[in-house]
Design an enzyme around this catalytic site. Sequence first.
Site, PDB file in Angstrom:
ATOM      1  N   HIS A   9      -2.344  22.199  32.514  1.00  0.00           N
ATOM      2  CA  HIS A   9      -1.731  21.417  31.424  1.00  0.00           C
ATOM      3  C   HIS A   9      -0.802  22.268  30.561  1.00  0.00           C
ATOM      4  O   HIS A   9      -1.209  22.716  29.482  1.00  0.00           O
ATOM      5  CB  HIS A   9      -2.830  20.883  30.495  1.00  0.00           C
ATOM      6  N   GLY A  34      -4.657  13.140  32.296  1.00  0.00           N
ATOM      7  CA  GLY A  34      -5.507  12.050  31.821  1.00  0.00           C
ATOM      8  C   GLY A  34      -6.544  11.758  32.865  1.00  0.00           C
ATOM      9  O   GLY A  34      -7.276  12.646  33.274  1.00  0.00           O
ATOM     10  N   GLU A  35      -6.590  10.533  33.317  1.00  0.00           N
ATOM     11  CA  GLU A  35      -7.556  10.143  34.338  1.00  0.00           C
ATOM     12  C   GLU A  35      -6.807   9.303  35.373  1.00  0.00           C
ATOM     13  O   GLU A  35      -6.375   8.188  35.093  1.00  0.00           O
ATOM     14  CB  GLU A  35      -8.714   9.369  33.690  1.00  0.00           C
ATOM     15  N   CYS A  74      -1.788  17.685  36.157  1.00  0.00           N
ATOM     16  CA  CYS A  74      -3.206  17.346  36.348  1.00  0.00           C
ATOM     17  C   CYS A  74      -3.370  15.945  36.960  1.00  0.00           C
ATOM     18  O   CYS A  74      -3.092  15.768  38.137  1.00  0.00           O
ATOM     19  CB  CYS A  74      -3.959  17.525  35.044  1.00  0.00           C
ATOM     20  N   ILE A  97      -8.478  21.412  33.094  1.00  0.00           N
ATOM     21  CA  ILE A  97      -9.512  20.515  32.558  1.00  0.00           C
ATOM     22  C   ILE A  97      -9.858  19.493  33.637  1.00  0.00           C
ATOM     23  O   ILE A  97      -9.051  18.613  33.930  1.00  0.00           O
ATOM     24  CB  ILE A  97      -9.030  19.804  31.276  1.00  0.00           C
ATOM     25  N   ARG A  98     -11.029  19.621  34.226  1.00  0.00           N
ATOM     26  CA  ARG A  98     -11.418  18.739  35.343  1.00  0.00           C
ATOM     27  C   ARG A  98     -10.232  18.574  36.313  1.00  0.00           C
ATOM     28  O   ARG A  98      -9.819  17.468  36.657  1.00  0.00           O
ATOM     29  CB  ARG A  98     -11.918  17.382  34.834  1.00  0.00           C
ATOM     30  N   GLU A 151       1.396  21.244  28.706  1.00  0.00           N
ATOM     31  CA  GLU A 151       1.691  20.484  27.481  1.00  0.00           C
ATOM     32  C   GLU A 151       0.745  20.830  26.337  1.00  0.00           C
ATOM     33  O   GLU A 151       1.003  20.430  25.205  1.00  0.00           O
ATOM     34  CB  GLU A 151       1.678  18.972  27.777  1.00  0.00           C
ATOM     35  N   ARG A 205      -9.612  15.683  43.790  1.00  0.00           N
ATOM     36  CA  ARG A 205      -9.946  15.449  42.381  1.00  0.00           C
ATOM     37  C   ARG A 205     -11.155  16.300  41.967  1.00  0.00           C
ATOM     38  O   ARG A 205     -12.065  16.518  42.758  1.00  0.00           O
ATOM     39  CB  ARG A 205     -10.269  13.976  42.137  1.00  0.00           C
TER      40      ARG A 205
HETATM   41  N1  GLN Z   1     -10.075  14.543  36.725  1.00  0.00           N
HETATM   42  C1  GLN Z   1      -8.940  13.768  36.344  1.00  0.00           C
HETATM   43  C2  GLN Z   1      -8.513  12.796  37.419  1.00  0.00           C
HETATM   44  O1  GLN Z   1      -9.094  12.711  38.431  1.00  0.00           O
HETATM   45  C3  GLN Z   1      -7.770  14.653  35.970  1.00  0.00           C
HETATM   46  C4  GLN Z   1      -8.084  15.430  34.723  1.00  0.00           C
HETATM   47  C5  GLN Z   1      -6.936  15.736  33.850  1.00  0.00           C
HETATM   48  O2  GLN Z   1      -5.833  15.181  33.960  1.00  0.00           O
HETATM   49  N2  GLN Z   1      -7.196  16.596  32.892  1.00  0.00           N
HETATM   50  O3  GLN Z   1      -7.552  12.107  37.240  1.00  0.00           O
END
Ligand code: GLN
Length: 198
Positions: A178, A49-50, A80, A138-139, A180, A109
Amino acid sequence: MASPNIGVLAIQGDVREHVNHLTACGASVTLVKTPEALANISGLVIPGGESTTMSILAVQNGLIEPLRAARKRIPMYGSCAGLIMLADRIADGRSDQETIGGLNITARRNAFGRQVDSFEIDLKIDVIGKPDFHAVFIRAPLVEAVGAGVEVLAQIEEGTSIQVVAVRQDNLLATSFHPEIVEDLRIHKYFLEMVKSA
Ligand code: GLN
């Protein structure tokens, strides 16, 4: 322990995907939104997530200290953003960003840069065996520095550059990618084995 009860931290992120994978592996699942929900679980998954948002919401919900206490008691797995939440140190985080910690790593990050901020690669991960695991980033964060006690489970090797993307330290497991969101259940099964033998 036939069917362990696994918590999924459910304050932000791809909670449902982890719930589906854990259920497919035969676990029962509790959504963790409050400190009380930590009492009856034998492992915890922290979703992607974030991490900055997850940190803020964990503080607002009074979860940070209970999560720090719980990680000394039960195995935890972070994917992540979840990896960032389990890191002792963050690079490029918010100045007030809190983590649960426990993994003696520095997580950078969004480490893969804009052009490759999402990519997929087949990874060799010895602890889950063959074939290679199709990993989706993903990021994603990168494990930039690995301290004492940390076992590297997977890395991306390109020429002379080595990027660590999966680690374990005692009862804590983390991946930059990920599992999942792919069908392969082997990372979740590996975590459930950690829970069963904890
Ligand atoms: N860039 C996100 C963060 O800093 C992590 C991205 C993700 O969980 N797909 O939390």
